[in-house]
Enzyme design. Structure first.
Site, short mmCIF file in Angstrom:
data_model
loop_
_atom_site.label_atom_id
_atom_site.label_comp_id
_atom_site.label_asym_id
_atom_site.label_seq_id
_atom_site.Cartn_x
_atom_site.Cartn_y
_atom_site.Cartn_z
N HIS A 155 -16.51 -8.73 -4.69
CA HIS A 155 -16.30 -7.30 -5.02
C HIS A 155 -16.01 -6.48 -3.76
CE1 HIS A 155 -18.37 -8.20 -8.93
NE2 HIS A 155 -19.10 -8.99 -8.12
N SER A 276 3.37 5.34 15.02
CA SER A 276 3.66 6.50 14.19
C SER A 276 4.53 7.45 15.00
CB SER A 276 2.36 7.18 13.81
OG SER A 276 2.59 8.54 13.50
N LYS A 282 -1.72 5.59 16.60
CA LYS A 282 -1.56 4.71 15.44
C LYS A 282 -0.90 3.38 15.77
CE LYS A 282 -1.41 5.77 11.44
NZ LYS A 282 -2.07 5.66 10.18
N GLU A 289 2.09 -5.08 5.21
CA GLU A 289 2.33 -4.21 4.05
C GLU A 289 3.62 -4.59 3.33
OE1 GLU A 289 0.29 -0.01 5.33
OE2 GLU A 289 2.01 -0.67 6.47
#
Ligand code: ARG
Length: 457
Positions: A155, A276, A282, A289
């Site tokens: 979980h 970024s 970043k 992704e």
């Protein structure tokens, strides 16, 4: 001029023509198409359907076109309807009217599915190689991390201690199954359709075994209507690729989570990260992704092929021309995904301290506290309650179980002795779990050896 412009005028509406053409997609079948045609023409010669001289001329012409294309001296001319039309037209241009004999005892219907199978067979080898390289990358990283304690989750809640190697081996096992699936698919689809002609076989004495041997198929498709109508193999390979992509997507998801600041278990190499345009601090896991996102396209391609086929009457319908684009995309994409994932894994930085700290904070040894009491003959259910109370207490005090003094343990049960600390040590906890498949170092080394042995075979 169209191949079929005998009865029809051969003039299609401009947009209809573009709509009908498939050469932009099927041009990658060109070498398989020529290879298949050479085998077919050899058979025509051998069975005296054409003369030896005609056979030689056609094969020389086909080989020449093959060579020119391979050497980049010529390109597929995309003004033709499809790849089969192009090859035949080029052959006639090259050797004259005798080229028109090539298509005797054959139809584009059995030709296209033969080409397609030849092509996919090759790509199966490529996907197997790429999957192997990816599994090897997992195993290499696993070998360096058999002592790296990390939380195992259910979980996505910290559950029990495992090692990073154990976690990586889980993905290696999925990869092994993926390889097995492609191998068994390859065998299943290795039946030759050629000789089925349009749908009802042929009056010529063709003897299909010869072409089967020539092209390296292991058996013949036994029914001519099935032979030209079957695209099961596209759906099956597409499904297998989707499954590989699902595995890669889950691993990507974990790389994204584990590289995020609250975890910081791993750092993805700069080669696979982007920055970024506005936030200087970043570092984004774009490749992971995109792997996750592209898996959706591959699953969609599998759906497309199933939906495209499900309502088609026998035998060939033009709908089936739409069988290639999706699987071609899926093959190209999965190969890139596998290579990029292998690269990410090879260059991954592992933060062992962070993994260990998270393991301690996760009360992963709560089960071991209970097991300790069970070892002293307390029923598990009672032991579970005692352990839970200790965890609750530790949480309130912001401590881990290892930090609680013995008297706190004793308050809950006088079965606790000094050796409780040894029993709940995370290394002990992991190494005690040495049932087959478990995370103990010895057992994970066995799993690594198992994967290596399978890869070698
Ligand atoms: N380009 C076609 C395809 O890929 C070749 C088969 C054409 N057959 C036909 N009966 N029109 O499906």
């Amino acid at each position: 001029m169209k191949l079929w412009s005998g009865m029809l005028s051969g003039e299609l509406d401009k947009l209809a023509e573009e709509f009908n053409d498939s050469i932009k997609i099927d041009k990658r079948l060109v070498y398989c198409d020529i290879e298949g045609s050479i085998a077919h023409v050899e058979m025509l010669g051998k069975n005296n359907i054409i003369s030896d001289e005609e056979k030689e001329k056609i094969i020389t012409g086909l080989s020449l076109i093959y060579k020119k294309l391979k050497e980049g001296k010529e390109e597929v001319d995309e003004s033709y309807e499809d790849i089969h039309t192009f090859v035949e037209a080029r052959l006639i241009e090259e050797i004259g009217p005798v080229g028109k004999k090539m298509h005797t005892a054959r139809s584009r219907n059995d030709q296209v599915t033969t080409d397609f199978k030849l092509y996919l067979r090759n790509e199966c080898e490529n996907i197997i190689e790429d999957t192997k390289a990816y599994v090897e990358a997992l195993i290499k990283l696993a070998e360096k991390n058999t002592k790296t304690i990390m939380p195992g989750y259910t979980h996505l809640q910290a559950a029990q201690a495992v090692t990073f190697a154990h976690h990586l081996c889980a993905y290696a096992m999925m990869g092994l199954r993926d390889i097995e699936r492609i191998k068994s698919f390859r065998q299943r689809m290795n039946e030759l359709p050629l000789g089925a002609c349009a749908l009802a076989g042929t009056t010529y004495d063709i003897g299909r075994d010869f072409v089967k041997e020539k092209l390296g198929f292991t058996s013949l498709m036994q029914n001519s209507m099935d032979a030209v109508s079957d695209r099961d193999y596209v759906i099956e390979l597409s499904s297998i690729i989707s499954l590989i992509s699902i595995h890669l997507s889950r691993l990507s998801e974990e790389l994204i989570i584990f590289s995020s600041q609250p975890y910081s278990f791993v750092r993805i190499d700069d080669k696979y990260s982007t920055g970024s345009s506005i936030m200087p601090q970043k570092k984004n896991p774009d490749m992971a992704e995109l792997i996750r996102a592209k898996a959706a396209r591959l699953i969609a391609n599998t759906n497309q092929s199933m939906i495209m086929m499900k309502g088609l009457p026998l035998a060939y319908s033009k709908d089936m021309q739409e069988d290639k684009e999706g699987i071609f995309e899926s093959i190209d994409t999965i190969r890139a995904m596998l290579k990029i994932m292998a690269g990410q894994i090879e260059s991954l930085k592992v933060n062992k301290e962070k993994m260990l700290a998270a393991s301690k904070e996760g009360y992963l040894n709560a089960t071991d506290v209970a097991d300790y009491l069970v070892g002293k003959n307390l029923p598990f259910r009672d032991a579970h309650h005692i352990s839970a109370r200790l965890v609750k207490y530790a949480m309130e005090k912001n401590l881990c179980l290892e930090d609680l003094p013995l008297e706190i343990y004793k308050n809950e049960s006088d079965l606790f002795e000094e050796d409780i600390y040894q029993a709940i040590d995370l290394y002990t906890s992991v190494n005690k779990r040495d049932s087959l498949g478990g995370p103990s170092e010895k057992e994970v080394l066995r799993q690594i050896a198992y994967v290596k042995e399978k890869l070698e075979r």
